[in-house]
Write a protein that holds these residues in place. Structure first.
Motif, PDB file in Angstrom:
ATOM      1  N   SER A  57       0.845  -1.201   0.000  1.00  0.00           N
ATOM      2  CA  SER A  57       0.000   0.000   0.000  1.00  0.00           C
ATOM      3  C   SER A  57       0.878   1.248   0.000  1.00  0.00           C
ATOM      4  O   SER A  57       2.110   1.162   0.011  1.00  0.00           O
ATOM      5  CB  SER A  57      -0.886   0.001   1.243  1.00  0.00           C
ATOM      6  N   SER A  58       0.238   2.401   0.059  1.00  0.00           N
ATOM      7  CA  SER A  58       0.998   3.667   0.167  1.00  0.00           C
ATOM      8  C   SER A  58       1.373   3.963   1.615  1.00  0.00           C
ATOM      9  O   SER A  58       1.897   5.034   1.910  1.00  0.00           O
ATOM     10  CB  SER A  58       0.191   4.834  -0.405  1.00  0.00           C
ATOM     11  N   LYS A  59       1.071   3.040   2.512  1.00  0.00           N
ATOM     12  CA  LYS A  59       1.475   3.107   3.922  1.00  0.00           C
ATOM     13  C   LYS A  59       0.826   4.270   4.674  1.00  0.00           C
ATOM     14  O   LYS A  59       1.346   4.763   5.674  1.00  0.00           O
ATOM     15  CB  LYS A  59       3.009   3.238   4.057  1.00  0.00           C
ATOM     16  N   MET A  60      -0.305   4.723   4.180  1.00  0.00           N
ATOM     17  CA  MET A  60      -0.950   5.870   4.819  1.00  0.00           C
ATOM     18  C   MET A  60      -2.130   5.425   5.661  1.00  0.00           C
ATOM     19  O   MET A  60      -2.990   4.688   5.177  1.00  0.00           O
ATOM     20  CB  MET A  60      -1.402   6.859   3.754  1.00  0.00           C
ATOM     21  N   GLY A  92       4.537   5.042  17.454  1.00  0.00           N
ATOM     22  CA  GLY A  92       5.770   4.488  16.873  1.00  0.00           C
ATOM     23  C   GLY A  92       5.470   3.685  15.626  1.00  0.00           C
ATOM     24  O   GLY A  92       6.208   3.732  14.655  1.00  0.00           O
ATOM     25  N   LEU A  93       4.369   2.954  15.632  1.00  0.00           N
ATOM     26  CA  LEU A  93       4.035   2.154  14.450  1.00  0.00           C
ATOM     27  C   LEU A  93       3.087   2.928  13.531  1.00  0.00           C
ATOM     28  O   LEU A  93       3.120   2.786  12.313  1.00  0.00           O
ATOM     29  CB  LEU A  93       3.399   0.828  14.886  1.00  0.00           C
ATOM     30  N   VAL A  94       2.221   3.726  14.117  1.00  0.00           N
ATOM     31  CA  VAL A  94       1.350   4.605  13.324  1.00  0.00           C
ATOM     32  C   VAL A  94       1.639   6.025  13.806  1.00  0.00           C
ATOM     33  O   VAL A  94       1.322   6.377  14.929  1.00  0.00           O
ATOM     34  CB  VAL A  94      -0.133   4.244  13.516  1.00  0.00           C
ATOM     35  N   GLU A  95       2.268   6.803  12.960  1.00  0.00           N
ATOM     36  CA  GLU A  95       2.788   8.105  13.382  1.00  0.00           C
ATOM     37  C   GLU A  95       2.186   9.231  12.564  1.00  0.00           C
ATOM     38  O   GLU A  95       2.105   9.140  11.328  1.00  0.00           O
ATOM     39  CB  GLU A  95       4.307   8.140  13.158  1.00  0.00           C
ATOM     40  N   ARG A  96       1.801  10.299  13.269  1.00  0.00           N
ATOM     41  CA  ARG A  96       1.288  11.463  12.560  1.00  0.00           C
ATOM     42  C   ARG A  96       2.381  12.040  11.654  1.00  0.00           C
ATOM     43  O   ARG A  96       3.556  12.031  12.020  1.00  0.00           O
ATOM     44  CB  ARG A  96       0.872  12.520  13.590  1.00  0.00           C
ATOM     45  N   ALA A  97       2.005  12.499  10.466  1.00  0.00           N
ATOM     46  CA  ALA A  97       2.989  13.062   9.536  1.00  0.00           C
ATOM     47  C   ALA A  97       2.383  14.287   8.866  1.00  0.00           C
ATOM     48  O   ALA A  97       1.167  14.391   8.725  1.00  0.00           O
ATOM     49  CB  ALA A  97       3.355  12.015   8.475  1.00  0.00           C
ATOM     50  N   THR A  98       3.266  15.199   8.453  1.00  0.00           N
ATOM     51  CA  THR A  98       2.793  16.416   7.781  1.00  0.00           C
ATOM     52  C   THR A  98       2.619  16.143   6.290  1.00  0.00           C
ATOM     53  O   THR A  98       3.500  15.572   5.649  1.00  0.00           O
ATOM     54  CB  THR A  98       3.822  17.563   7.976  1.00  0.00           C
ATOM     55  N   THR A 157      -2.366  17.234   8.543  1.00  0.00           N
ATOM     56  CA  THR A 157      -1.731  15.992   8.991  1.00  0.00           C
ATOM     57  C   THR A 157      -2.602  14.778   8.689  1.00  0.00           C
ATOM     58  O   THR A 157      -3.822  14.861   8.653  1.00  0.00           O
ATOM     59  CB  THR A 157      -1.425  15.959  10.510  1.00  0.00           C
ATOM     60  N   ASP A 158      -1.933  13.683   8.405  1.00  0.00           N
ATOM     61  CA  ASP A 158      -2.501  12.336   8.357  1.00  0.00           C
ATOM     62  C   ASP A 158      -1.444  11.475   9.036  1.00  0.00           C
ATOM     63  O   ASP A 158      -0.622  12.015   9.787  1.00  0.00           O
ATOM     64  CB  ASP A 158      -2.758  11.912   6.893  1.00  0.00           C
ATOM     65  N   ALA A 159      -1.416  10.170   8.766  1.00  0.00           N
ATOM     66  CA  ALA A 159      -0.411   9.345   9.448  1.00  0.00           C
ATOM     67  C   ALA A 159       0.246   8.377   8.472  1.00  0.00           C
ATOM     68  O   ALA A 159      -0.286   8.110   7.393  1.00  0.00           O
ATOM     69  CB  ALA A 159      -1.068   8.580  10.591  1.00  0.00           C
ATOM     70  N   LEU A 160       1.408   7.880   8.870  1.00  0.00           N
ATOM     71  CA  LEU A 160       2.144   6.876   8.080  1.00  0.00           C
ATOM     72  C   LEU A 160       2.427   5.658   8.959  1.00  0.00           C
ATOM     73  O   LEU A 160       2.520   5.774  10.182  1.00  0.00           O
ATOM     74  CB  LEU A 160       3.482   7.445   7.615  1.00  0.00           C
ATOM     75  N   THR A 161       2.576   4.520   8.310  1.00  0.00           N
ATOM     76  CA  THR A 161       2.919   3.304   9.043  1.00  0.00           C
ATOM     77  C   THR A 161       3.808   2.422   8.174  1.00  0.00           C
ATOM     78  O   THR A 161       4.150   2.786   7.047  1.00  0.00           O
ATOM     79  CB  THR A 161       1.629   2.536   9.421  1.00  0.00           C
ATOM     80  N   ASP A 162       4.193   1.262   8.706  1.00  0.00           N
ATOM     81  CA  ASP A 162       4.742   0.196   7.872  1.00  0.00           C
ATOM     82  C   ASP A 162       3.624  -0.830   7.800  1.00  0.00           C
ATOM     83  O   ASP A 162       3.292  -1.486   8.805  1.00  0.00           O
ATOM     84  CB  ASP A 162       6.003  -0.389   8.531  1.00  0.00           C
ATOM     85  N   ASP A 163       3.015  -0.974   6.613  1.00  0.00           N
ATOM     86  CA  ASP A 163       1.831  -1.828   6.482  1.00  0.00           C
ATOM     87  C   ASP A 163       2.089  -3.275   6.918  1.00  0.00           C
ATOM     88  O   ASP A 163       1.264  -3.892   7.597  1.00  0.00           O
ATOM     89  CB  ASP A 163       1.236  -1.755   5.057  1.00  0.00           C
ATOM     90  N   CYS A 164       3.280  -3.812   6.571  1.00  0.00           N
ATOM     91  CA  CYS A 164       3.591  -5.197   6.973  1.00  0.00           C
ATOM     92  C   CYS A 164       3.697  -5.343   8.476  1.00  0.00           C
ATOM     93  O   CYS A 164       3.189  -6.291   9.058  1.00  0.00           O
ATOM     94  CB  CYS A 164       4.948  -5.612   6.433  1.00  0.00           C
ATOM     95  N   ARG A 165       4.395  -4.399   9.087  1.00  0.00           N
ATOM     96  CA  ARG A 165       4.562  -4.507  10.542  1.00  0.00           C
ATOM     97  C   ARG A 165       3.220  -4.315  11.240  1.00  0.00           C
ATOM     98  O   ARG A 165       2.982  -4.895  12.296  1.00  0.00           O
ATOM     99  CB  ARG A 165       5.616  -3.514  11.060  1.00  0.00           C
ATOM    100  N   LEU A 166       2.336  -3.549  10.618  1.00  0.00           N
ATOM    101  CA  LEU A 166       1.004  -3.379  11.202  1.00  0.00           C
ATOM    102  C   LEU A 166       0.251  -4.717  11.166  1.00  0.00           C
ATOM    103  O   LEU A 166      -0.350  -5.120  12.167  1.00  0.00           O
ATOM    104  CB  LEU A 166       0.231  -2.294  10.438  1.00  0.00           C
ATOM    105  N   VAL A 252      12.937  14.477   0.668  1.00  0.00           N
ATOM    106  CA  VAL A 252      11.709  15.196   1.056  1.00  0.00           C
ATOM    107  C   VAL A 252      11.471  14.973   2.550  1.00  0.00           C
ATOM    108  O   VAL A 252      11.755  13.907   3.081  1.00  0.00           O
ATOM    109  CB  VAL A 252      10.450  14.748   0.257  1.00  0.00           C
ATOM    110  N   LYS A 253      10.932  16.022   3.194  1.00  0.00           N
ATOM    111  CA  LYS A 253      10.681  15.918   4.637  1.00  0.00           C
ATOM    112  C   LYS A 253       9.225  15.577   4.925  1.00  0.00           C
ATOM    113  O   LYS A 253       8.875  15.064   5.964  1.00  0.00           O
ATOM    114  CB  LYS A 253      10.972  17.271   5.303  1.00  0.00           C
TER     115      LYS A 253
END
Ligand SMILES: Cc1cc2nc3c(=O)[nH]c(=O)nc-3n(C[C@H](O)[C@H](O)[C@H](O)COP(=O)(O)OP(=O)(O)OC[C@H]3O[C@@H](n4cnc5c(N)ncnc54)[C@H](O)[C@@H]3O)c2cc1C
Length: 499
Positions: A57-60, A92-98, A157-166, A252-253
């Motif tokens: 996925s896009s990990k979002m 840590g696994l699901v983190e807010r991101a700009t 803001t939305d959030a990012l994760t690592d889909d597999c680790r989730l 990119v930040k």
């Protein structure tokens, strides 16, 4: 999961309350919600956990601005509330991101419509976290962005994760409630038998086949769902591909949404696990679903064109791409033959011959999708379903005896031996590609498939998993071949024609 493989004979001894087919996020969610409620539940995955769409996925973890723009307020609200819940429960696994949405003169949507959309977006999530950046502020945050007709950007803001680790984390949580999950177990057939079902399974590590018994069966097989549903085909498989790019060439930040110059489609460019990720495409996928999905040369060209139009001085090329990944989205088709990007992304639950099928939807809403499937299968009633939908239900319990990396997606070093050891001991690694592509993402994040790291991991892996030298060599060869075929950087069609 938790390190112990069960023989099919032992699984056949039990009369399961529920067998879940499919070890992506949807199956994992069903496993957890059923186990949490005290049911004896078994999940079977034909390949590795998260091997399907849920690693691609896009990990979002997001509400999805496009859904709100399409007027799908219900899906957006549910997704946003789940996003907030996951950020709180899995720090840590699901983190807010700009996220930044650059605005250009004469291009829809302009500043005011975007402001209104983001006001509603934040309101539905119960937060207030959007603001306007002017042109100079934007260019300071995103140096090198094409400045032609750029007026500024909306930041939210939305959030990012690592889909597999989730997925793995959800399965680990289910295991703590008594749920059982086994990878490399393919369900061949299901049929009514007595009060329940007979489920024929092949363990692909031994090629042994057995018939298991369950009172209920839920097929959470995503893009493969039509195989078990017994109904007319409903899934329209749509492929989406991403590039993992050398961060030094494209730093990119924040998560940027930029429009593709060819067709005006929005594409994300975002920082992920130390690299820059670019995607996605959205194409019909008529290929055989038994063959692992892979990005095509055209898709790589398409995404490179996007980068080079949005960052004209970067001149990105194939040498800057570490790897690619392609996922097949199980979109529930409207049947109207519409443009792939316009199909709805909601999930559907349906049942024929007593087997409940659940497909479509999002990573973000896995908990709600699971509750819908359990309601349809009769394992929970509508009162329990309603209670479950409330975000006040009990959530994840922290894993106190695991290294922090198990619950974190921004690993400073995914190759940390303590983290690798936990994975080898607890997370059912069967093949080297399980470790390199899914439990960790080292094979995607490092140049040349992380080949350089394999020698340093070798001894630890061999001694923990009991692999002799010949077995190691075979696994190494298998992993590198899979990487090259399905996660590599395919040549441009123009180059292929010359070659
Ligand atoms: C390119 C792309 C980007 C996306 N981005 C986002 C995003 O940013 N945020 C978001 O919320 N959602 C996103 N999604 C959607 C999300 O990834 C999917 O909705 C979700 O991963 C689907 O999970 P699933 O468990 O239903 O399917 P899958 O993850 O595909 O799992 C189904 C599993 O069933 C297994 N299976 C099939 N047949 C059998 C069998 N016979 N026996 C045993 N097992 C079997 C398969 O091997 C597979 O692992 C994206 C999707 C795509 C394609």
């Amino acid at each position: 999961m938790l390190g112990k493989r069960h023989s099919l004979d032992s699984l056949a001894d039990e009369n399961w309350d529920l067998i879940v087919i499919g070890g992506g996020i949807t199956g994992a969610g069903v496993l957890l919600e059923a186990a949490r409620r005290g049911h004896r539940v078994l999940l079977l995955e034909q390949t590795d956990f998260a091997w399907g769409t849920s690693s691609r996925s896009s990990k979002m973890v997001h509400g999805g601005l496009r859904y709100i723009a399409q007027g799908d307020i219900r899906l957006t609200r549910h997704s946003l509330l789940e996003r907030e819940r996951l950020i709180e429960e899995l720090p840590g696994l699901v983190e807010r991101a700009t996220y930044l949405f650059p605005l250009r003169k004469g291009v829809f949507p302009g500043r005011l419509p975007m402001k209104a959309i983001l006001w509603l977006y934040d309101f539905l999530a119960g937060i207030r976290d959007h603001r306007y950046l002017n042109r100079e502020q934007l260019l300071e945050r995103v140096p090198g962005l094409n400045s032609q007709s750029l007026t500024g950007a909306m930041s939210y803001t939305d959030a990012l994760t690592d889909d597999c680790r989730l997925v793995v984390r959800v399965i680990l949580e289910a295991a703590r409630h008594g749920g059982l999950a086994q990878n490399y177990c393919r369900v061949e057939q299901t049929e009514p038998s007595g009060e329940g079902y007979a489920v024929t399974v092949t363990d692909r590590t031994t090629e042994q086949t057995a018939t298991l018994r369950a009172r209920r069966v839920i097929s959470a097989t995503g893009a493969w769902a039509d195989r078990f549903s017994g109904s007319d085909p409903r899934v329209r498989p749509l492929r989406g591909s991403h590039l993992f790019v050398n961060p030094e060439r494209l730093p990119v930040k924040d998560c940027l949404t930029v429009m593709h110059p060819d067709d005006g489609r929005p594409v994300f460019v975002f920082p992920w696990e130390g690299v820059t990720c670019v995607g996605t495409t959205d194409l019909d996928h008529p290929q055989d679903m038994d063959i692992e999905a892979a990005a095509s040369g055209q898709e790589v060209d398409y995404l490179l064109r996007l980068i080079n139009s949005q960052f004209p001085k970067v001149d990105l090329n194939r040498d800057d791409i570490y790897s690619t990944i392609a996922g097949v989205r199980p979109v529930i088709a409207s049947g109207k033959g519409m443009d792939p990007s316009k199909e709805r992304r909601d999930h559907a639950v349906w049942g024929e011959n007593g087997i409940v099928t659940v497909s479509g939807g999002k990573l973000t809403t896995f908990r709600l999708i699971a509750l819908d499937a359990l309601l349809a299968s009769g394992l929970i009633d509508s009162a329990a379903h309603k209670r479950g939908q409330k975000t006040t239900e009990p959530g994840f319990i922290p894993i106190s005896d695991a290294p922090q990396a198990v619950d974190a997606f921004l690993h400073a070093n995914q190759g940390d031996p303590v983290f690798i050891q936990w994975i080898l001991d607890n997370e059912d690694v069967v093949h080297l590609d399980d470790l390199m592509l899914r439990r960790t993402r080292l094979g995607l994040l490092l140049p040349e498939a992380g080949k350089g790291l394999l020698d340093s991991l070798r001894q630890q892996i061999q001694s923990t998993l009991g692999w002799d030298d010949a077995y190691w060599e075979e696994e190494r060869r298998r992993y590198l071949e899979i990487h090259q075929r399905y996660y590599g950087v395919p040549a441009s069609p123009a180059q292929q024609a010359v070659g």
